[in-house]
Design a protein around this motif. Structure first.
Motif, PDB file in Angstrom:
ATOM      1  N   ARG A  59       0.731  -1.138   0.128  1.00  0.00           N
ATOM      2  CA  ARG A  59       0.087   0.038  -0.184  1.00  0.00           C
ATOM      3  C   ARG A  59       0.722   1.226   0.000  1.00  0.00           C
ATOM      4  O   ARG A  59       0.613   2.271  -0.784  1.00  0.00           O
ATOM      5  N   ALA A  60       1.801   1.199   0.931  1.00  0.00           N
ATOM      6  CA  ALA A  60       2.662   2.369   0.969  1.00  0.00           C
ATOM      7  C   ALA A  60       3.547   2.712  -0.415  1.00  0.00           C
ATOM      8  O   ALA A  60       4.003   3.840  -0.701  1.00  0.00           O
ATOM      9  N   ARG A  61       4.125   1.671  -1.212  1.00  0.00           N
ATOM     10  CA  ARG A  61       4.662   1.710  -2.404  1.00  0.00           C
ATOM     11  C   ARG A  61       3.708   1.845  -3.875  1.00  0.00           C
ATOM     12  O   ARG A  61       4.481   1.786  -4.809  1.00  0.00           O
ATOM     13  N   PHE A  62       2.506   1.762  -3.527  1.00  0.00           N
ATOM     14  CA  PHE A  62       1.414   1.573  -4.770  1.00  0.00           C
ATOM     15  C   PHE A  62       1.916   2.469  -5.693  1.00  0.00           C
ATOM     16  O   PHE A  62       1.757   2.234  -6.996  1.00  0.00           O
ATOM     17  N   ASN A  63       1.980   3.805  -5.183  1.00  0.00           N
ATOM     18  CA  ASN A  63       2.190   5.075  -6.019  1.00  0.00           C
ATOM     19  C   ASN A  63       3.587   5.196  -6.436  1.00  0.00           C
ATOM     20  O   ASN A  63       3.903   6.481  -7.320  1.00  0.00           O
ATOM     21  N   ASP A  64       4.452   4.533  -6.095  1.00  0.00           N
ATOM     22  CA  ASP A  64       5.800   4.760  -6.329  1.00  0.00           C
ATOM     23  C   ASP A  64       6.189   4.134  -7.821  1.00  0.00           C
ATOM     24  O   ASP A  64       5.412   3.694  -8.611  1.00  0.00           O
ATOM     25  N   VAL A  65       7.307   4.483  -8.306  1.00  0.00           N
ATOM     26  CA  VAL A  65       7.889   3.974  -9.448  1.00  0.00           C
ATOM     27  C   VAL A  65       8.473   2.620  -9.236  1.00  0.00           C
ATOM     28  O   VAL A  65       9.771   2.857  -8.671  1.00  0.00           O
ATOM     29  N   TRP A  66       8.260   1.551 -10.014  1.00  0.00           N
ATOM     30  CA  TRP A  66       9.000   0.386  -9.708  1.00  0.00           C
ATOM     31  C   TRP A  66       8.982  -0.523 -11.017  1.00  0.00           C
ATOM     32  O   TRP A  66       8.107  -0.142 -11.672  1.00  0.00           O
ATOM     33  N   GLU A  67       9.886  -1.329 -10.956  1.00  0.00           N
ATOM     34  CA  GLU A  67       9.907  -2.281 -12.383  1.00  0.00           C
ATOM     35  C   GLU A  67       9.017  -3.339 -12.530  1.00  0.00           C
ATOM     36  O   GLU A  67       8.276  -3.917 -11.583  1.00  0.00           O
ATOM     37  N   VAL A  68       8.431  -3.320 -13.646  1.00  0.00           N
ATOM     38  CA  VAL A  68       7.328  -4.402 -14.178  1.00  0.00           C
ATOM     39  C   VAL A  68       8.250  -5.180 -15.261  1.00  0.00           C
ATOM     40  O   VAL A  68       8.594  -4.498 -16.326  1.00  0.00           O
ATOM     41  N   ARG A  69       7.989  -6.534 -15.131  1.00  0.00           N
ATOM     42  CA  ARG A  69       8.924  -7.529 -16.090  1.00  0.00           C
ATOM     43  C   ARG A  69       7.826  -8.389 -16.952  1.00  0.00           C
ATOM     44  O   ARG A  69       6.822  -8.937 -16.017  1.00  0.00           O
ATOM     45  N   PRO A  70       7.981  -8.665 -17.831  1.00  0.00           N
ATOM     46  CA  PRO A  70       7.049 -10.006 -18.528  1.00  0.00           C
ATOM     47  C   PRO A  70       7.359 -11.044 -17.694  1.00  0.00           C
ATOM     48  O   PRO A  70       8.516 -11.632 -17.178  1.00  0.00           O
ATOM     49  N   LYS A  71       6.332 -12.017 -17.669  1.00  0.00           N
ATOM     50  CA  LYS A  71       6.360 -13.287 -16.795  1.00  0.00           C
ATOM     51  C   LYS A  71       5.892 -14.300 -17.870  1.00  0.00           C
ATOM     52  O   LYS A  71       4.635 -14.254 -17.832  1.00  0.00           O
ATOM     53  N   GLY A  72       6.787 -15.064 -18.431  1.00  0.00           N
ATOM     54  CA  GLY A  72       6.314 -16.052 -19.409  1.00  0.00           C
ATOM     55  C   GLY A  72       5.780 -15.550 -20.777  1.00  0.00           C
ATOM     56  O   GLY A  72       5.962 -14.348 -21.006  1.00  0.00           O
ATOM     57  N   ASP A  73       5.067 -16.190 -21.507  1.00  0.00           N
ATOM     58  CA  ASP A  73       4.746 -15.844 -22.809  1.00  0.00           C
ATOM     59  C   ASP A  73       3.113 -15.450 -22.919  1.00  0.00           C
ATOM     60  O   ASP A  73       2.694 -15.091 -24.051  1.00  0.00           O
ATOM     61  N   ASP A  74       2.430 -15.431 -21.916  1.00  0.00           N
ATOM     62  CA  ASP A  74       0.835 -15.219 -21.966  1.00  0.00           C
ATOM     63  C   ASP A  74       0.540 -14.020 -21.582  1.00  0.00           C
ATOM     64  O   ASP A  74      -0.688 -13.729 -21.281  1.00  0.00           O
ATOM     65  N   GLY A  75       1.391 -13.020 -21.504  1.00  0.00           N
ATOM     66  CA  GLY A  75       1.087 -11.528 -20.886  1.00  0.00           C
ATOM     67  C   GLY A  75       1.074 -11.210 -19.631  1.00  0.00           C
ATOM     68  O   GLY A  75       0.778 -10.418 -19.029  1.00  0.00           O
ATOM     69  N   ASP A  76       1.345 -12.331 -18.843  1.00  0.00           N
ATOM     70  CA  ASP A  76       1.635 -12.102 -17.361  1.00  0.00           C
ATOM     71  C   ASP A  76       2.586 -11.412 -17.232  1.00  0.00           C
ATOM     72  O   ASP A  76       3.601 -11.004 -17.818  1.00  0.00           O
TER      73      ASP A  76
END
Length: 286
Positions: A32-49
């Protein structure tokens, strides 16, 4: 295998519940505290996860608490996989159920922790960081929201049903049974909720906000903790064809095809799903 007790009055598996609740709520506070921060998002597998930096940070919190309290137990966590220990006691951890929602800024997500003993769910905890709500259950002990026990919800009304839906990541977009199931539910219920966070569907079913939950090849990690909440609130489970269904985590995802529902809803949902699945072998195509 018996659990342990603690001074909080939960009885058997009381210590396990206390540790799981503390772990889920600590992870939730961080999320909750970090929800609006900037953080990394990476693909997970080939199905869009996807997997986010927050998934991994929450997982470290939960695994640390469980390892400290129960060093001999096995843990199966969404991102870390299986951590060796006694197979008789397996902790299931989804540190951030709803990663795809979080990645697009949608605050619909949860932390889920469950303990299965000899394959049977004994403890289930679901924490919703955005609202601060925590639901928990011990097998045979009812379901609670915080310290308040939840009364069994009344039977579903005769008006249109509201149903949650989940399918496993391995199910492809062109899977015919999945598409047909979704289609028949959309046509014959008031609303189908693909929440991208199945644990929240279980809390909604447990407290009577929705009428049922349909799963097709559901993921193992987040299934028992949430399903235990619904079981303890009086929901019943069937296969898509209406046969007996055992809540657990063993076996491939293709075995977790189910209908769960409140009184008055289960039979109506099974009638819909069995009409689609009659004569089929339920397997994901992706």
């Amino acid at each position: 295998m018996p659990g342990t007790t603690d001074p909080d009055g939960y009885g058997w598996y009381g210590r396990e519940l206390r540790v799981a609740r503390a772990a889920a709520e600590e992870a939730g506070e961080m999320l909750r505290a970090r929800f609006n921060d900037v953080w990394e998002v990476r693909p997970k597998g080939d199905d869009g996860d996807v997997v986010t930096e927050l998934d991994l940070a929450a997982e470290r919190i939960v695994l640390g608490r469980l390892r400290d309290a129960f060093p001999g137990d096995r843990i199966w966590s969404e991102e870390a996989g299986v951590l060796d220990g006694s197979a008789a006691r397996t902790w299931l951890v989804d540190p951030l159920d709803g990663s795809n929602n979080v990645a697009i800024g949608l605050p619909v997500y949860a932390v889920g922790i469950g303990l299965c003993v000899d394959g049977m769910p004994m403890v289930g905890v679901v924490h919703e960081p955005h609202t601060g709500s925590t639901w928990h259950a011990i097998l045979g002990g009812g379901v609670f929201q915080g310290a308040r026990p939840l009364d069994p919800p009344p039977p579903s009304s005769s008006s249109g049903l509201v149903v949650a839906w989940t399918q496993g990541h391995a199910v492809s977009r062109d899977d015919v049974p999945a598409a047909e199931l979704r289609g028949v539910l959309e046509r014959h219920t008031r609303r189908v909720l693909p929440l991208w966070a199945p644990l929240l569907g279980w809390t909604m079913l447990a407290r009577g906000s929705i009428d049922g939950f349909v799963g097709y090849c559901a993921e193992a990690v987040d299934f028992p903790p949430g399903a235990l909440l619904a079981m303890e609130a009086g929901a019943e489970f069937r296969t898509l064809l209406g046969g007996p269904f055992r809540v657990g985590f063993s076996g491939p995802d293709s075995t977790r095809c189910f209908v769960a529902g409140r009184p008055g809803a289960l039979e109506r949902l099974v009638e819909l799903t069995s009409g689609v699945m009659a004569g089929r072998t339920v397997l994901p195509t992706g």
